[in-house]
Design a protein around this motif. Sequence first.
Motif, short mmCIF file in Angstrom:
data_model
loop_
_atom_site.label_atom_id
_atom_site.label_comp_id
_atom_site.label_asym_id
_atom_site.label_seq_id
_atom_site.Cartn_x
_atom_site.Cartn_y
_atom_site.Cartn_z
N HIS A 5 -0.49 7.08 -22.92
CA HIS A 5 0.56 7.33 -22.16
C HIS A 5 -0.09 8.02 -20.85
O HIS A 5 0.65 7.97 -19.90
CB HIS A 5 1.48 8.27 -23.06
CG HIS A 5 2.81 8.45 -22.23
ND1 HIS A 5 2.86 9.61 -21.51
CD2 HIS A 5 3.95 7.88 -22.37
CE1 HIS A 5 4.23 9.73 -20.98
NE2 HIS A 5 4.74 8.48 -21.25
N THR A 75 9.35 2.62 -34.97
CA THR A 75 9.20 3.90 -35.55
C THR A 75 10.24 4.63 -34.99
O THR A 75 10.31 5.96 -35.55
CB THR A 75 7.79 4.52 -34.46
OG1 THR A 75 8.13 4.32 -33.30
CG2 THR A 75 6.76 3.71 -35.15
N ARG A 89 12.04 2.26 -30.68
CA ARG A 89 10.89 2.54 -30.28
C ARG A 89 10.05 1.74 -31.02
O ARG A 89 10.02 1.69 -32.19
CB ARG A 89 10.57 3.96 -30.25
CG ARG A 89 9.19 4.19 -29.76
CD ARG A 89 8.81 5.62 -29.90
NE ARG A 89 7.29 5.84 -29.56
CZ ARG A 89 6.65 6.17 -28.52
NH1 ARG A 89 7.46 6.71 -27.46
NH2 ARG A 89 5.63 6.14 -28.27
N ASP A 91 6.05 0.91 -31.70
CA ASP A 91 4.74 1.13 -31.27
C ASP A 91 3.72 0.12 -31.56
O ASP A 91 3.82 -0.67 -32.60
CB ASP A 91 4.20 2.52 -32.34
CG ASP A 91 4.83 3.78 -31.82
OD1 ASP A 91 5.35 3.81 -30.75
OD2 ASP A 91 4.91 4.73 -32.86
N LYS A 92 2.73 -0.17 -30.62
CA LYS A 92 1.89 -1.31 -30.70
C LYS A 92 0.92 -0.98 -31.53
O LYS A 92 0.22 0.00 -31.30
CB LYS A 92 1.70 -1.76 -29.25
CG LYS A 92 2.87 -2.33 -28.32
CD LYS A 92 2.65 -2.51 -27.09
CE LYS A 92 3.81 -2.97 -26.17
NZ LYS A 92 4.24 -4.46 -26.63
N ARG A 93 0.55 -1.87 -32.50
CA ARG A 93 -0.51 -1.61 -33.34
C ARG A 93 -1.49 -2.67 -33.41
O ARG A 93 -2.40 -2.66 -34.26
CB ARG A 93 0.17 -1.80 -34.90
CG ARG A 93 1.26 -0.92 -35.25
CD ARG A 93 1.02 0.45 -35.24
NE ARG A 93 2.20 1.12 -35.91
CZ ARG A 93 2.26 2.54 -35.63
NH1 ARG A 93 1.37 3.44 -35.16
NH2 ARG A 93 3.31 3.25 -36.18
N TRP A 100 3.28 1.43 -26.43
CA TRP A 100 4.88 1.54 -27.02
C TRP A 100 5.72 1.10 -26.05
O TRP A 100 5.58 0.82 -25.15
CB TRP A 100 5.08 3.08 -27.49
CG TRP A 100 5.06 3.97 -26.34
CD1 TRP A 100 4.02 4.83 -25.96
CD2 TRP A 100 6.12 4.16 -25.28
NE1 TRP A 100 4.26 5.52 -24.78
CE2 TRP A 100 5.44 5.23 -24.36
CE3 TRP A 100 7.42 3.68 -24.98
CZ2 TRP A 100 6.30 5.75 -23.28
CZ3 TRP A 100 7.96 4.13 -23.77
CH2 TRP A 100 7.44 5.09 -23.10
N GLU A 102 10.29 1.31 -25.61
CA GLU A 102 11.50 1.98 -25.94
C GLU A 102 12.63 1.05 -25.29
O GLU A 102 12.52 0.65 -23.92
CB GLU A 102 11.59 3.30 -25.78
CG GLU A 102 10.71 4.31 -26.13
CD GLU A 102 11.02 5.66 -25.93
OE1 GLU A 102 10.48 6.52 -26.63
OE2 GLU A 102 11.33 5.83 -24.90
#
Length: 152
Positions: A5, A75, A89, A91-93, A100, A102
């Motif tokens: 971020h 998430t 939201r 979250d990229k894994r 991420w 949103e």
Amino acid sequence: MPDYHALMPPIRIVHRTRLPVAEAWSRLTDWARHGAQVPFTRTTVETAPPTRVGTRFTARTGVGRVTFDDPMEVTVWRPPTEGSAGLVRLDKRGRVVLGWAEIEVRPLEPSGTEVEWREDLRVRGLGRFFDPVVAAAARLLFGRALARLLRS
């Protein structure tokens, strides 16, 4: 692990539609439909419905043998209620695509919906030098996908 971020400002796309908030939310959180809006991509949902915190899905993008996966997990899951905004939201894994996303839907007066798509996107292996190119491509791609998902 680096704070992605802090490395790149989030992508922000705002779109207004005449659709009611509940319909906009339903279209934007139909994960399988997302893949149909992004070229050379298909989305597979790995968890049973309904969507909730912990729902996982993967967008696979590529042509032929050149592909990459963008696995995501929900998430935050706050569907809109009468007169209030909704927020999800993701979250990229993955190993390639990090960050991420949103999606927030807000009611407009007297009718309609304002959608805000925020994304902090990083591609592993590309240095910060490429951040502006990645952000510009993502804005174009996600802006088109958003418009198509909300098209009446």
